[in-house]
Design an enzyme around this catalytic site. Structure first.
Site, short mmCIF file in Angstrom:
data_model
loop_
_atom_site.label_atom_id
_atom_site.label_comp_id
_atom_site.label_asym_id
_atom_site.label_seq_id
_atom_site.Cartn_x
_atom_site.Cartn_y
_atom_site.Cartn_z
CG ASP A 1 -2.21 0.86 0.86
OD1 ASP A 1 -2.14 1.67 -0.10
OD2 ASP A 1 -3.24 0.75 1.56
C1 NOJ Z 1 -3.96 3.96 -0.05
C2 NOJ Z 1 -5.16 3.06 0.09
O1 NOJ Z 1 -5.14 2.38 1.32
C3 NOJ Z 1 -5.28 2.06 -1.04
O2 NOJ Z 1 -6.48 1.35 -0.90
C4 NOJ Z 1 -5.20 2.76 -2.36
O3 NOJ Z 1 -5.39 1.85 -3.40
C5 NOJ Z 1 -3.86 3.46 -2.44
N1 NOJ Z 1 -3.76 4.44 -1.39
C6 NOJ Z 1 -3.64 4.13 -3.79
O4 NOJ Z 1 -4.39 5.25 -3.90
#
Ligand code: NOJ
Length: 740
Positions: free
Chosen positions: A281
């Site tokens: 993430d």
């Molecule tokens: C953080 C989020 O937790 C995740 O779900 C997302 O896909 C990413 N950022 C990218 O934006």
């Protein structure tokens, strides 16, 4: 299914510079030509320069240079035919011309937005959910996007957690079915088709169980609970051929998910034999330093790769650290090869080595902008996601010829708000959204009048607009109130400690109620809210979530009866925050309360009933459904027999309608305790007024299996309650014996 995707991808794109070789052979050949830095480069993902959902490490000019040097494998938040082409051209200047993968959060629609995911889950309609992702994929792919970071299949039992809006609620079974429908919708006919995007099962794992519902917080739970409640949607996604996984920000039992060898190596890539790749993430590799799990970037990179993270989203540690780690002998080269190989495999399957620009096509992009068919579908999906919570005196549906209607509340004329959180493609297109006011106005008779007053804001204590709202209400025959929480109050990093209507909205409602006018309350939210006063005092309530592009039309369809609402809650709605976590499939305990109000030395609160305000699976209709006696094929089963359970549901009311018939079981005794109810099946059936339908379910021993304390997954002989009903509380029960 994995095989089918592979074959499709291979047959369509097998012939290229790499000849008639299997994807595995092509990947091996390519890897053999790559330097260590180039391999590490494939494992790097940067964000484009908008939509940051975390601290952005990259500066634009430097990133563009890195791409030209083959040091970037993927970009997120780069979209549109023109922009993706421009970035891809940079990658084509690199030594090996390896194309970039473009990822984006396509969460509940793309150009056409649909209800927020929790609202979609309330439809309990797998066909609609799959279709919505098919549309989202078609639109996103036409904008040059290869990969969505969805579905989020995190089970969540805590409505304080803002991200419940992005998932399917509290139940493992429902969440698994919905996750599968989404993956099918996104990946369509298979990777490589021009209307499909790679899906991503996230967040691996247990992100939804953050302590206190506070986003990014730690997770501490038994492995049994992890396996039984939180992992099944991921396992099902892996089995169904989901192209990628994303790990999660949280630590699990003390080890960050990003470096969690047990979760990612032993389970996902080991026992489950998953062949796709895992993206971290945003910044989660670097965040292992503040977690206290890595002392610096070097150690973070080492732990992440050994822990099974293949791609580094915006931590910027893989590029700098991996080559060093390999050279110093701290990471075996085979792990870099494995990770880079998994990523390259997807690029081959997507056909990007045949034509890196194949998704970047202005003509397709134009066709998929403002597509009327998609909007039409969005309208239907929106109305099917609404849950009718209360309809005392059958106020709803409203007649279109009511003389004067007042729409009151902060969301009445809002446009953008109707998208809810995560509607990234929309920043430039707000005029396309149907406001609640416009939707109602369009359906109201020409001779009727629609009045409007905002009444208050969502985020302050200002009551100066109350007086005007009260005056407006006094002129009306019916008042429609639109209240809830602001659209950006749920979503990532949007945890709330109190989950009532935000600001002074409840005070406004009380003031309007004093006028004595009949009130229909429409609640807008991305999570279950607590609204006891309204629930007890307002005669008609619909739970509307955030419905997307066509929100106003979907709402009006339900208000005026073109659509009879049939949604059911995918989460329990608590009475107070003090009941959280609250979920229907709890254990019985040694001292269960026999009634809701029993307090004395039983598992209860001394100051509160035990049950939720609205239970999981709850939702009304404009019509009435009567369940007749359920029939079991046998009360005593042996071994691998199949139990057939059926019930006749009759529509005894005045409208055609849809009912979600729910099947629960309870395993009465086990070597580990079992929940008081577990959803094992559901069917959404359309029944015309005056008609009946027989609804039938089948159960096999597979449905009785559970994880024991040593994580064996099996079933035991014993007694089971079989329950059928209209929600998790209102069921009829029959007992059976099933022996091995
Ligand atoms: C953080 C989020 O937790 C995740 O779900 C997302 O896909 C990413 N950022 C990218 O934006």
């Amino acid at each position: 299914m994995k095989r089918v995707y592979f074959l499709l991808a291979f047959s369509a794109f097998g012939m290229n510079a790499y000849g008639q070789k299997t994807v595995d052979q092509k990947v091996a050949e390519l890897l053999s030509k790559m330097t260590l830095e180039e391999k590490a480069g494939q494992m790097v993902q940067y964000s484009g320069f908008e939509y940051a959902t975390g601290p952005q490490q990259s500066n634009s000019a430097a990133v563009l240079e890195e791409i030209k040097k083959g040091k970037v494998g993927s970009m997120l938040n780069v979209a549109g035919a023109e922009e993706t082409k421009a970035f891809q051209k940079l990658a084509q200047q690199s030594r090996l011309k390896i194309p970039l993968l473009f990822g984006q959060d396509v969460i509940h629609g793309y150009r056409t937005t649909f209800p927020v995911n929790l609202g979609q889950a309330a439809s309990w309609d797998l066909g609609l959910i799959e279709r919505s992702e098919r549309i989202a994929a078609t639109e996103a792919a036409a904008y040059g996007i290869h990969w969505t970071f969805a579905p989020m299949v995190d089970v969540a039992r805590d409505p304080r957690w803002g991200r419940v809006m992005e998932g399917s609620g509290e139940d493992t079974y429902l969440g698994t079915q919905i996750g599968l429908a989404r993956i099918k919708g996104f990946q369509g006919r298979g990777l490589g088709s021009l209307d499909a995007v790679m899906a991503c099962a996230k967040h691996f794992a247990a992100y939804g169980a953050a302590v206190g519902g506070r986003d990014y917080n730690s997770v501490d739970m038994s492995l049994r609970q992890l396996h039984e409640i939180y992992l099944p949607p991921f396992k099902a996604a892996a089995d169904a051929g989901v192209a990628t996984f994303m790990n999660s920000f949280n630590d699990i039992n003390g080890i960050p998910a990003t470096a969690n060898q047990y979760i990612q190596r032993n389970l996902l890539k080991g026992k489950w034999n998953y062949k796709g790749f895992v993206v971290s993430d945003w910044g989660s590799i670097g965040e292992m330093i503040p977690h206290g799990y890595a002392k610096d970037a070097n150690e973070a990179a080492q732990r992440a790769i050994l822990g099974g993270s293949d791609m580094d989203m915006e931590s910027r540690v893989y590029m700098t650290e991996l080559p060093k780690l390999v050279k110093e002998g701290k990471v075996e080269a085979k792990w870099v090869d494995d990770a880079a190989g998994r990523i390259l495999t997807k690029k081959f399957e997507m056909g990007l080595f045949d034509d890196p620009y194949r998704f970047s096509n202005e003509k397709r992009q134009k066709e998929q902008t403002n597509n009327p068919e998609h909007r039409k579908f969005g309208r239907e999906f929106g109305s099917k996601s609404i849950v009718l919570l209360k309809n005392q005196g059958n106020i709803l549906p409203l007649s279109k010829t009511v003389k004067t209607v007042a729409l009151i509340g902060p969301f009445g004329k809002e446009t953008v708000a109707n998208h809810g959180f995560w509607s990234i493609a929309f920043k430039d297109d707000n005029q396309r959204i149907v406001s609640q006011y416009d939707g109602i106005k369009n359906q109201l008779d020409k001779n009727s009048t629609l009045l409007y007053a905002k009444g208050c804001n969502t985020d302050d204590q200002d009551k100066s607009m109350f007086a005007e709202a009260v005056e407006t209400a006094k002129k009306a025959d019916v008042v429609i109130m639109t209240l809830g929480e602001g659209h950006a109050m749920s979503g990532e990093a949007k945890s709330r400690s109190s989950i009532g209507f935000s600001g002074v909205q409840e005070d406004l409602l009380k003031e309007i109620a004093k006028t004595g006018k009949p009130i229909v309350l429409m609640i807008n939210a991305g999570r279950p809210l607590i609204f006891n006063w309204a629930a007890d005092n307002i005669p008609a309530i619909t739970y509307n979530w955030w419905l997307g592009t066509e929100a106003g039309n979907s709402i009006a369809d339900v208000l005026f009866g073109a659509v009879n609402p049939g949604g059911k809650l995918p989460m329990s709605f608590p009475r107070t925050e003090g009941q959280i976590p609250i979920y229907y499939n709890h254990y019985n305990t040694g001292r269960p309360a026999k009634t809701n109000t029993e307090r004395n030395y039983v598992s209860a609160y001394i100051d509160l009933d035990n049950d939720p305000k609205f239970p999981f699976g709850y939702g009304l209709s404009y019509t009435d459904f009567k369940y007749s006696d359920m029939v079991l094929s046998s009360a005593s089963l042996k071994g691998n027999q199949t139990l057939t359970v059926s019930v006749t549901v009759s529509n005894t009311g005045k409208y055609d309608g849809e009912e979600v018939v729910q099947l629960y079981i309870r395993d009465l005794f086990g070597k580990v305790v079992r929940p008081v109810k577990e959803l094992k099946g559901f069917q959404k059936v359309a029944i015309k007024k005056g008609e009946s339908r027989k609804v039938e379910f089948k159960l096999t021993p597979e449905d009785l299996k559970f994880f024991d304390d040593e994580l064996n997954f099996d079933w035991e002989s014993g007694e089971f309650d079989i329950m059928l009903g209209t929600n998790s509380q209102n069921v009829q029960t029959k007992r059976i014996i099933w022996t091995q």
